[in-house]
Enzyme design. Sequence first.
Site, PDB file in Angstrom:
ATOM      1  N   THR A  36       0.878  -1.178   0.000  1.00  0.00           N
ATOM      2  CA  THR A  36       0.000   0.000   0.000  1.00  0.00           C
ATOM      3  C   THR A  36       0.915   1.229   0.000  1.00  0.00           C
ATOM      4  O   THR A  36       2.150   1.098  -0.045  1.00  0.00           O
ATOM      5  CB  THR A  36      -0.857   0.045   1.280  1.00  0.00           C
ATOM      6  OG1 THR A  36       0.025   0.239   2.402  1.00  0.00           O
ATOM      7  CG2 THR A  36      -1.660  -1.237   1.454  1.00  0.00           C
ATOM      8  N   ALA A  82       0.645  -6.814   9.039  1.00  0.00           N
ATOM      9  CA  ALA A  82      -0.051  -6.051   7.992  1.00  0.00           C
ATOM     10  C   ALA A  82      -1.266  -5.348   8.569  1.00  0.00           C
ATOM     11  O   ALA A  82      -2.101  -5.969   9.215  1.00  0.00           O
ATOM     12  CB  ALA A  82      -0.480  -6.993   6.863  1.00  0.00           C
ATOM     13  N   ALA A  83      -1.327  -4.057   8.335  1.00  0.00           N
ATOM     14  CA  ALA A  83      -2.463  -3.287   8.849  1.00  0.00           C
ATOM     15  C   ALA A  83      -2.470  -1.921   8.208  1.00  0.00           C
ATOM     16  O   ALA A  83      -1.437  -1.440   7.732  1.00  0.00           O
ATOM     17  CB  ALA A  83      -2.360  -3.133  10.371  1.00  0.00           C
ATOM     18  N   THR A 125      -1.786  -3.350  19.404  1.00  0.00           N
ATOM     19  CA  THR A 125      -1.330  -2.035  19.872  1.00  0.00           C
ATOM     20  C   THR A 125      -1.933  -1.704  21.236  1.00  0.00           C
ATOM     21  O   THR A 125      -3.037  -2.175  21.565  1.00  0.00           O
ATOM     22  CB  THR A 125      -1.749  -0.951  18.852  1.00  0.00           C
ATOM     23  OG1 THR A 125      -1.650   0.334  19.448  1.00  0.00           O
ATOM     24  CG2 THR A 125      -3.191  -1.129  18.386  1.00  0.00           C
ATOM     25  N   ASP A 126      -1.238  -0.854  21.989  1.00  0.00           N
ATOM     26  CA  ASP A 126      -1.790  -0.406  23.278  1.00  0.00           C
ATOM     27  C   ASP A 126      -3.022   0.480  23.080  1.00  0.00           C
ATOM     28  O   ASP A 126      -3.771   0.725  24.018  1.00  0.00           O
ATOM     29  CB  ASP A 126      -0.728   0.317  24.116  1.00  0.00           C
ATOM     30  CG  ASP A 126      -0.188   1.584  23.472  1.00  0.00           C
ATOM     31  OD1 ASP A 126      -0.552   1.884  22.306  1.00  0.00           O
ATOM     32  OD2 ASP A 126       0.619   2.287  24.123  1.00  0.00           O
ATOM     33  N   GLU A 127      -3.241   0.936  21.832  1.00  0.00           N
ATOM     34  CA  GLU A 127      -4.388   1.820  21.588  1.00  0.00           C
ATOM     35  C   GLU A 127      -5.715   1.101  21.793  1.00  0.00           C
ATOM     36  O   GLU A 127      -6.759   1.746  21.930  1.00  0.00           O
ATOM     37  CB  GLU A 127      -4.303   2.447  20.192  1.00  0.00           C
ATOM     38  CG  GLU A 127      -3.079   3.330  20.051  1.00  0.00           C
ATOM     39  CD  GLU A 127      -3.081   4.228  18.828  1.00  0.00           C
ATOM     40  OE1 GLU A 127      -4.166   4.663  18.409  1.00  0.00           O
ATOM     41  OE2 GLU A 127      -1.989   4.497  18.310  1.00  0.00           O
ATOM     42  N   TYR A 153      -9.228   3.291  13.839  1.00  0.00           N
ATOM     43  CA  TYR A 153      -8.021   2.448  13.806  1.00  0.00           C
ATOM     44  C   TYR A 153      -7.981   1.516  15.016  1.00  0.00           C
ATOM     45  O   TYR A 153      -7.899   0.287  14.881  1.00  0.00           O
ATOM     46  CB  TYR A 153      -6.749   3.317  13.775  1.00  0.00           C
ATOM     47  CG  TYR A 153      -5.489   2.563  14.157  1.00  0.00           C
ATOM     48  CD1 TYR A 153      -4.997   1.544  13.337  1.00  0.00           C
ATOM     49  CD2 TYR A 153      -4.804   2.834  15.350  1.00  0.00           C
ATOM     50  CE1 TYR A 153      -3.855   0.818  13.689  1.00  0.00           C
ATOM     51  CE2 TYR A 153      -3.663   2.123  15.705  1.00  0.00           C
ATOM     52  CZ  TYR A 153      -3.191   1.121  14.879  1.00  0.00           C
ATOM     53  OH  TYR A 153      -2.077   0.401  15.227  1.00  0.00           O
ATOM     54  N   SER A 154      -8.060   2.096  16.224  1.00  0.00           N
ATOM     55  CA  SER A 154      -7.923   1.250  17.414  1.00  0.00           C
ATOM     56  C   SER A 154      -9.101   0.279  17.531  1.00  0.00           C
ATOM     57  O   SER A 154      -8.932  -0.852  18.000  1.00  0.00           O
ATOM     58  CB  SER A 154      -7.757   2.085  18.682  1.00  0.00           C
ATOM     59  OG  SER A 154      -8.778   3.035  18.814  1.00  0.00           O
ATOM     60  N   LYS A 157      -8.345  -2.652  15.343  1.00  0.00           N
ATOM     61  CA  LYS A 157      -7.319  -3.519  15.953  1.00  0.00           C
ATOM     62  C   LYS A 157      -7.934  -4.318  17.113  1.00  0.00           C
ATOM     63  O   LYS A 157      -7.632  -5.495  17.299  1.00  0.00           O
ATOM     64  CB  LYS A 157      -6.136  -2.680  16.460  1.00  0.00           C
ATOM     65  CG  LYS A 157      -5.314  -1.994  15.384  1.00  0.00           C
ATOM     66  CD  LYS A 157      -4.578  -2.958  14.455  1.00  0.00           C
ATOM     67  CE  LYS A 157      -3.427  -3.686  15.116  1.00  0.00           C
ATOM     68  NZ  LYS A 157      -2.694  -4.524  14.117  1.00  0.00           N
ATOM     69  N   ASN A 182       3.933   3.098  21.362  1.00  0.00           N
ATOM     70  CA  ASN A 182       4.434   3.768  20.143  1.00  0.00           C
ATOM     71  C   ASN A 182       5.880   3.393  19.840  1.00  0.00           C
ATOM     72  O   ASN A 182       6.728   3.462  20.722  1.00  0.00           O
ATOM     73  CB  ASN A 182       4.390   5.284  20.320  1.00  0.00           C
ATOM     74  CG  ASN A 182       3.009   5.839  20.101  1.00  0.00           C
ATOM     75  OD1 ASN A 182       2.032   5.320  20.630  1.00  0.00           O
ATOM     76  ND2 ASN A 182       2.925   6.879  19.310  1.00  0.00           N
ATOM     77  N   ASN A 252       4.236  14.873  23.499  1.00  0.00           N
ATOM     78  CA  ASN A 252       4.565  15.111  22.079  1.00  0.00           C
ATOM     79  C   ASN A 252       5.415  16.363  21.902  1.00  0.00           C
ATOM     80  O   ASN A 252       6.385  16.379  21.148  1.00  0.00           O
ATOM     81  CB  ASN A 252       3.280  15.245  21.250  1.00  0.00           C
ATOM     82  CG  ASN A 252       2.586  13.905  21.071  1.00  0.00           C
ATOM     83  OD1 ASN A 252       3.156  12.852  21.364  1.00  0.00           O
ATOM     84  ND2 ASN A 252       1.357  13.933  20.586  1.00  0.00           N
TER      85      ASN A 252
HETATM   86  N1  NAD Z   1       3.894   2.049  14.594  1.00  0.00           N
HETATM   87  C1  NAD Z   1       3.630   1.867  15.887  1.00  0.00           C
HETATM   88  O1  NAD Z   1       4.030   2.679  16.712  1.00  0.00           O
HETATM   89  C2  NAD Z   1       2.859   0.644  16.344  1.00  0.00           C
HETATM   90  C3  NAD Z   1       2.732   0.407  17.713  1.00  0.00           C
HETATM   91  C4  NAD Z   1       2.066  -0.748  18.136  1.00  0.00           C
HETATM   92  C5  NAD Z   1       1.540  -1.628  17.221  1.00  0.00           C
HETATM   93  N2  NAD Z   1       1.661  -1.359  15.884  1.00  0.00           N
HETATM   94  C6  NAD Z   1       1.116  -2.357  14.940  1.00  0.00           C
HETATM   95  O2  NAD Z   1       2.225  -2.922  14.264  1.00  0.00           O
HETATM   96  C7  NAD Z   1       1.873  -3.275  12.928  1.00  0.00           C
HETATM   97  C8  NAD Z   1       2.825  -2.640  11.945  1.00  0.00           C
HETATM   98  O3  NAD Z   1       2.776  -1.224  12.108  1.00  0.00           O
HETATM   99  P1  NAD Z   1       3.702  -0.263  11.234  1.00  0.00           P
HETATM  100  O4  NAD Z   1       3.833   1.009  11.982  1.00  0.00           O
HETATM  101  O5  NAD Z   1       4.896  -1.001  10.791  1.00  0.00           O
HETATM  102  O6  NAD Z   1       2.732  -0.026   9.984  1.00  0.00           O
HETATM  103  P2  NAD Z   1       3.089   0.481   8.515  1.00  0.00           P
HETATM  104  O7  NAD Z   1       1.868   1.270   8.098  1.00  0.00           O
HETATM  105  O8  NAD Z   1       4.419   1.123   8.457  1.00  0.00           O
HETATM  106  O9  NAD Z   1       3.169  -0.863   7.654  1.00  0.00           O
HETATM  107  C9  NAD Z   1       2.044  -1.635   7.351  1.00  0.00           C
HETATM  108  C10 NAD Z   1       2.442  -2.600   6.232  1.00  0.00           C
HETATM  109  O10 NAD Z   1       1.308  -3.441   5.960  1.00  0.00           O
HETATM  110  C11 NAD Z   1       1.116  -3.509   4.557  1.00  0.00           C
HETATM  111  N3  NAD Z   1      -0.322  -3.737   4.317  1.00  0.00           N
HETATM  112  C12 NAD Z   1      -1.343  -2.880   4.555  1.00  0.00           C
HETATM  113  N4  NAD Z   1      -2.504  -3.435   4.152  1.00  0.00           N
HETATM  114  C13 NAD Z   1      -2.198  -4.675   3.680  1.00  0.00           C
HETATM  115  C14 NAD Z   1      -2.971  -5.739   3.145  1.00  0.00           C
HETATM  116  N5  NAD Z   1      -4.310  -5.644   3.009  1.00  0.00           N
HETATM  117  N6  NAD Z   1      -2.337  -6.878   2.769  1.00  0.00           N
HETATM  118  C15 NAD Z   1      -0.994  -6.992   2.894  1.00  0.00           C
HETATM  119  N7  NAD Z   1      -0.204  -6.009   3.370  1.00  0.00           N
HETATM  120  C16 NAD Z   1      -0.806  -4.864   3.766  1.00  0.00           C
HETATM  121  C17 NAD Z   1       1.591  -2.169   4.025  1.00  0.00           C
HETATM  122  O11 NAD Z   1       1.910  -2.236   2.640  1.00  0.00           O
HETATM  123  C18 NAD Z   1       2.790  -1.912   4.910  1.00  0.00           C
HETATM  124  O12 NAD Z   1       3.956  -2.497   4.362  1.00  0.00           O
HETATM  125  C19 NAD Z   1       0.423  -2.835  12.744  1.00  0.00           C
HETATM  126  O13 NAD Z   1      -0.412  -3.956  12.918  1.00  0.00           O
HETATM  127  C20 NAD Z   1       0.193  -1.823  13.861  1.00  0.00           C
HETATM  128  O14 NAD Z   1      -1.156  -1.820  14.270  1.00  0.00           O
HETATM  129  C21 NAD Z   1       2.306  -0.249  15.421  1.00  0.00           C
END
Ligand code: NAD
Length: 343
Positions: A36, A82-83, A125-127, A153-154, A157, A182, A252
């Site tokens: 994406t 993936a999300a 996520t903690d959210e 979003y949360s 999840k 985060n 922040n």
């Molecule tokens: N970033 C944070 O601070 C944080 C904290 C806690 C949990 N998370 C969780 O960790 C995970 C990764 O977060 P991130 O920050 O790396 O996200 P990101 O947005 O950087 O990456 C998401 C990846 O998922 C892929 N993707 C999206 N939709 C897809 C689909 N339908 N099929 C296949 N691939 C798909 C995207 O192409 C991308 O490479 C998520 O599940 C998020 O909820 C993130």
Amino acid sequence: MNILVTGGAGFIGSNFVFLELKEHPEDKIICVDKLTYAGNLKTLKDVMDNPQFKFYKTDICDREAIDKIFAEEKPDIVVNFAAESHVDRSIENPEVFLETNIIGTSVLMDASRKYGVKRYHQVSTDEVYGDLPLDRPDLFFTEETPLHTSSPYSSSKAGADLLVSAYHRTFGLPVTISRCSNNYGPYQFPEKLIPLMIANALADKSLPVYGEGLNVRDWLYVEDHCKAIDLIIRKGTVGEVYNIGGHNEMKNIDIVKIILNELGKPESLITHVTDRKGHDQRYAIDPAKIHAELGWLPETMFKDGIKKTIQWYLDNKEWWEDIISGDYQNYYEEMYGKKEVIE
Ligand SMILES: NC(=O)c1ccc[n+]([C@@H]2O[C@H](COP(=O)([O-])OP(=O)(O)OC[C@H]3O[C@@H](n4cnc5c(N)ncnc54)[C@H](O)[C@@H]3O)[C@@H](O)[C@H]2O)c1
């Protein structure tokens, strides 16, 4: 072991792929990513030729394609990163969050059941716990804190987490869930707070801070998150939830000031903008369980991690400048358009 990692072209997923290939060179990593706007194949360029790594450009909601990949690769472990991950985008367009975050999770779990994986791990996520008041620094999220979400979003999840627990109870799928605070570090898409502020500061553009900037987040260096997941998938107890966080709460506005200070830029670049709708006030994780059960502790102090992160963005300008200009989206076509690609 064969480990299927979804979302491996994103921020945390790519850092996890690098960690696994380094720490467990005997394991094979199969990466599934739809690419994406948030997925960037350039991030994975150093591992694309590694014989222990294989990439599929596939949507996790595509049942038929996912089934074929499971049949072909026979994963032992599935780790679902993936999300759709950006809160602001979920406020603008919730639907795709429900599709990827909930339906995609169910597709992966159905395939995991059918092909009998040893572990399905959901990266959450903690959210999902909602927020804590700013005037109660004594309160923390534990694994028993009720789910109480604020944003689409949360909510998506949390919906996925409930489904994961239901697949464990109903079908006996061997699952684990991790809920992390985060993250910050290399390869984070420059729409998120820290890389956005670094990029704007370097361009002498204004740094937009929501409201007064008093919202508190609990920051963890991405590699520490990945190490925690690595421990959970190998040593964690099936059916359990693990909170991951480093007791590193920051406002922040203070993060933004640290970045400006590190880059030698003036605080006059800060502009306060209308607050995000439903903006969560404070997140704070109690990581006692993962520490007691698996011995996990964060290794990178924020003062070191933020320096490393800023240096990474300085050393890898091309990576994020390509994203800002949109060029990165042509990379897949350029690199793989003429090659045989597994789709
Ligand atoms: N970033 C944070 O601070 C944080 C904290 C806690 C949990 N998370 C969780 O960790 C995970 C990764 O977060 P991130 O920050 O790396 O996200 P990101 O947005 O950087 O990456 C998401 C990846 O998922 C892929 N993707 C999206 N939709 C897809 C689909 N339908 N099929 C296949 N691939 C798909 C995207 O192409 C991308 O490479 C998520 O599940 C998020 O909820 C993130």
